[in-house]
Design a protein around this motif. Sequence first.
Motif, short mmCIF file in Angstrom:
data_model
loop_
_atom_site.label_atom_id
_atom_site.label_comp_id
_atom_site.label_asym_id
_atom_site.label_seq_id
_atom_site.Cartn_x
_atom_site.Cartn_y
_atom_site.Cartn_z
N LEU A 166 0.83 -1.21 0.00
CA LEU A 166 0.00 0.00 0.00
C LEU A 166 0.87 1.26 0.00
O LEU A 166 0.63 2.20 -0.76
CB LEU A 166 -0.92 0.00 1.22
N GLU A 167 1.88 1.26 0.83
CA GLU A 167 2.74 2.44 0.94
C GLU A 167 3.57 2.65 -0.34
O GLU A 167 3.78 3.78 -0.77
CB GLU A 167 3.65 2.31 2.16
N ASN A 168 4.00 1.55 -0.94
CA ASN A 168 4.75 1.66 -2.19
C ASN A 168 3.89 2.26 -3.31
O ASN A 168 4.39 2.92 -4.22
CB ASN A 168 5.29 0.29 -2.62
N GLN A 169 2.58 2.01 -3.24
CA GLN A 169 1.66 2.55 -4.23
C GLN A 169 1.42 4.05 -4.01
O GLN A 169 0.99 4.76 -4.92
CB GLN A 169 0.34 1.78 -4.18
N GLY A 170 1.67 4.51 -2.79
CA GLY A 170 1.43 5.91 -2.47
C GLY A 170 0.38 6.14 -1.40
O GLY A 170 0.11 7.28 -1.01
N PHE A 171 -0.26 5.06 -0.93
CA PHE A 171 -1.28 5.19 0.11
C PHE A 171 -0.65 5.58 1.44
O PHE A 171 0.49 5.20 1.74
CB PHE A 171 -2.04 3.87 0.30
N GLU A 172 -1.42 6.30 2.24
CA GLU A 172 -1.04 6.59 3.62
C GLU A 172 -1.88 5.70 4.54
O GLU A 172 -3.11 5.72 4.46
CB GLU A 172 -1.29 8.06 3.97
N ILE A 173 -1.22 4.92 5.38
CA ILE A 173 -1.94 4.06 6.32
C ILE A 173 -2.44 4.94 7.46
O ILE A 173 -1.65 5.53 8.19
CB ILE A 173 -1.03 2.94 6.89
N ILE A 174 -3.75 5.04 7.61
CA ILE A 174 -4.29 5.92 8.65
C ILE A 174 -4.89 5.15 9.83
O ILE A 174 -5.12 5.73 10.88
CB ILE A 174 -5.35 6.88 8.06
N GLU A 175 -5.10 3.86 9.64
CA GLU A 175 -5.70 3.10 10.74
C GLU A 175 -5.42 1.61 10.55
O GLU A 175 -5.51 1.08 9.43
CB GLU A 175 -7.21 3.35 10.77
N ILE A 176 -5.06 0.94 11.64
CA ILE A 176 -4.91 -0.53 11.64
C ILE A 176 -5.69 -1.05 12.84
O ILE A 176 -5.46 -0.62 13.98
CB ILE A 176 -3.43 -0.95 11.75
N ASN A 177 -6.63 -1.94 12.58
CA ASN A 177 -7.43 -2.53 13.65
C ASN A 177 -7.26 -4.03 13.65
O ASN A 177 -7.11 -4.65 12.59
CB ASN A 177 -8.91 -2.16 13.48
N GLU A 178 -7.29 -4.62 14.84
CA GLU A 178 -7.06 -6.06 14.97
C GLU A 178 -8.14 -6.69 15.83
O GLU A 178 -8.63 -6.09 16.79
CB GLU A 178 -5.67 -6.31 15.56
N LEU A 179 -8.51 -7.89 15.46
CA LEU A 179 -9.50 -8.66 16.21
C LEU A 179 -9.12 -10.13 16.09
O LEU A 179 -9.04 -10.66 14.99
CB LEU A 179 -10.90 -8.41 15.64
N GLU A 180 -8.87 -10.74 17.25
CA GLU A 180 -8.33 -12.10 17.28
C GLU A 180 -7.04 -12.11 16.45
O GLU A 180 -6.16 -11.31 16.68
CB GLU A 180 -9.38 -13.09 16.80
N ASP A 181 -6.92 -12.98 15.46
CA ASP A 181 -5.69 -13.05 14.65
C ASP A 181 -5.80 -12.26 13.35
O ASP A 181 -4.93 -12.38 12.48
CB ASP A 181 -5.34 -14.51 14.32
#
Length: 312
Positions: free
Chosen positions: A288-303
């Motif tokens: 995603l970052e290589n494409q130019g996207f900015e990661i604005i949120e990462i959410n996790e649930l279980e695995d």
Amino acid sequence: MKWSEICIHTTNEAIEPISNILHENGASGVVIEDPVDLTIDRENVFGEIYELNENDYPEEGVYIKAYLPFNSFLGETVEEIKQSINNLITFDIDLGPNQVTLSEVNEEDWATAWKKYYKPVKVSEKITITPTWEDYTQKSSNEIVIELDPGMAFGTGTHPTTVLTLQALEKYIKGNETVIDVGCGSGVLSIASALLGAKDIYAYDLDEVAVKSTELNIKVNKVQDAVKVKQNNLMSNVSIKADIVVSNILAEIIVRFIDDAWTNLVEGGYFITSGIIQTKKQMVIEKLENQGFEIIEINELEDWVSIIALKK
């Protein structure tokens, strides 16, 4: 087609060798009914509804069940199973009551038996998913109720990856957006997008069964005017400017169309991805970052992981 259920009342000690005997005689799987299951405390989340009937369990020992085709060889197969189980005594294995019973099961009954475990589930602050065959009364005026008939091919909309995606859609849809749903499955994400206020939703799936399932479910939820369904390979030949691209499929698949998501998103658009196992998280982030996207949120649930990326 008719099947025969073979049930062996035995001990915990004998579970493994008897299961092996059943597998060797044509059973593709076994069911273990252990009365200990009745006393285990479980969290009732994500559609995992445990309504166990104590009458289905022995007072002592366990039931081991398997299913065999009801044909002319059934009698011989059952006798071989009995003899092999009896031979376990020579290995000093306690067989307990060692009672073997047979009963007939119709394939049609199996096709609907799973439905008793699928109940209405609140998956986010606003969204509740309920099966079409359950009576459910809306709890508040702002509650969004999605009626879903997943059929036998798709999930109930309550898997952690779907929950993460629905929560993200609830957060980022403000109204009147154009949404592209890649790998729509049962259509739950497209339906949620419409009910949350998105204006135009384009649902794509390569699987013809998924397309039909989505078409059915959007009609049930009366959002067919907003959701357009098409059989398509990911985002191949898609040229729609979208505010949100959402996809809940495997990480290995997501990375294959990140460039297409970028091309079809407007500036300031969101790419909501889920279905990512922990070990694949970094791979998706880097793509995603290589494409130019900015990661604005990462959410996790279980695995599982959900990543929300912004087209800057």
